[in-house]
Design a protein around this motif. Structure first.
Motif, mmCIF file in Angstrom:
data_model
loop_
_atom_site.group_PDB
_atom_site.id
_atom_site.type_symbol
_atom_site.label_atom_id
_atom_site.label_comp_id
_atom_site.label_asym_id
_atom_site.label_seq_id
_atom_site.Cartn_x
_atom_site.Cartn_y
_atom_site.Cartn_z
ATOM 1 N N LYS A 1 1.372 -2.592 -8.095
ATOM 2 C CA LYS A 1 0.332 -1.917 -7.336
ATOM 3 C C LYS A 1 0.901 -0.640 -6.713
ATOM 4 C CE LYS A 1 -1.619 -6.427 -6.080
ATOM 5 N NZ LYS A 1 -1.947 -7.342 -4.951
ATOM 6 N N THR A 2 0.025 0.242 -6.266
ATOM 7 C CA THR A 2 0.457 1.428 -5.547
ATOM 8 C C THR A 2 1.161 1.010 -4.269
ATOM 9 O OG1 THR A 2 -1.402 2.694 -6.411
ATOM 10 C CG2 THR A 2 -0.317 3.562 -4.447
ATOM 11 N N THR B 1 2.774 4.490 1.463
ATOM 12 C CA THR B 1 2.931 5.925 1.195
ATOM 13 C C THR B 1 1.955 6.766 2.019
ATOM 14 O OG1 THR B 1 1.492 5.692 -0.746
ATOM 15 C CG2 THR B 1 3.869 5.607 -1.111
ATOM 16 N N LYS C 1 9.840 3.861 -8.495
ATOM 17 C CA LYS C 1 8.403 3.797 -8.172
ATOM 18 C C LYS C 1 8.044 4.815 -7.090
ATOM 19 C CE LYS C 1 4.334 1.537 -7.990
ATOM 20 N NZ LYS C 1 3.362 1.430 -9.104
ATOM 21 N N GLU D 1 5.569 8.135 -7.308
ATOM 22 C CA GLU D 1 4.336 8.245 -6.526
ATOM 23 C C GLU D 1 4.429 9.299 -5.428
ATOM 24 O OE1 GLU D 1 3.021 4.444 -5.106
ATOM 25 O OE2 GLU D 1 2.844 3.597 -7.123
ATOM 26 N N CYS D 2 5.615 9.495 -4.891
ATOM 27 C CA CYS D 2 5.811 10.473 -3.807
ATOM 28 C C CYS D 2 7.069 11.293 -4.070
ATOM 29 C CB CYS D 2 5.919 9.759 -2.457
ATOM 30 S SG CYS D 2 4.421 8.958 -1.911
#
Length: 246
Positions: free
Chosen positions: A71-72, A76, A113, A117-118
């Motif tokens: 999952k995300t 964040t 990950k 994502e960031c």
């Protein structure tokens, strides 16, 4: 050079009092790092948000095993909202509470990950000079670099000679050397049994020995253009730091 202090977020008022003490009495300290301890109500990123009202540079420790990477990553948005641009990723110890959900995630898994994502977040990883041979730890460092690590925080050192070995291996890396006072035989035994730490023959479990070593480690960091963080445990924070920065 960056000098960080590791502060445990035992409570909002307690953390704010320590931050105010650092800000008013120890101007050399320019960074704060916050561990994520399962026995406490305040998570590291929440403690970091509090710390951001005192310091621009604040780094939460993030436990990889707490996150489901299918999952995300849920924190964040919080990191971005509070302008938290640096994190330290650790694998994390398994909780004593068997009902607490954890996942089979390594620090390298999480680093890949979070960087995907960031990519704007600077990610530090941990170095432990005691858990493996030097060769094995160096290979682990390379895997973390391949995953996207931007720099490292080390476990506390107690011997400058061992720091010199790792300095040569990590030349060119952004490093925060760890220093933590050990002022009792019981504490030394804990470090040796739990963490496989190595103490020099000259070691003495006294405040003065630890202050003297911290000053040597600080000089080493200056001389090698690297960073340092102090992790005061079970010791008067002000007395310890006054000895270092006198």
């Amino acid at each position: 050079m960056r000098i960080s202090i590791e502060l445990v977020p035992r409570g909002v008022e307690h953390l704010q009092a320590e931050l105010q003490l650092m800000k008013s009495k120890f101007p050399s300290i320019n960074t704060v790092n916050i561990p994520d301890l399962m026995r406490l109500d305040i998570r590291s990123w929440e403690g970091t948000a509090i710390s951001k009202t005192f310091y621009d540079n604040c780094i939460p420790h993030i436990r990889a095993i707490d996150f489901d990477l299918s999952k995300t990553i849920p924190i964040t948005e919080y990191l971005n909202l509070h302008h938290i641009s640096e994190i330290l990723v650790v694998t994390g110890d398994h909780p004593q509470d068997v009902n607490r959900k954890v996942y089979p995630v390594t620090s390298t898994d999480f680093i890949k990950k979070i960087k995907a994502e960031c990519p704007n977040i600077k990610v530090y990883a941990a170095i432990d000079p005691y858990r493996n041979s030097v060769k094995q730890e160096y290979e682990y460092v390379q895997r973390k670099l391949d995953a996207g690590t931007d720099g490292f925080f080390t476990q506390p050192f107690f011997d400058i000679r061992l720091m010199e070995v790792y300095m040569e291996l990590l030349e060119g890396s952004d490093i925060f050397w760890g220093v933590s006072p050990v002022t009792s035989l019981r504490s030394r035994n804990y470090w040796e049994v739990k963490n496989n730490a190595i103490f020099p023959k000259s070691f003495e479990p006294t405040l003065q020995w630890n202050i003297d070593f911290a000053r040597k480690a600080l000089d080493f960091s200056h001389g090698t253009n690297s960073n340092i963080y102090f992790m005061p445990i079970k010791i008067d924070l002000e007395t310890y730091l006054e000895g270092i920065f006198r």
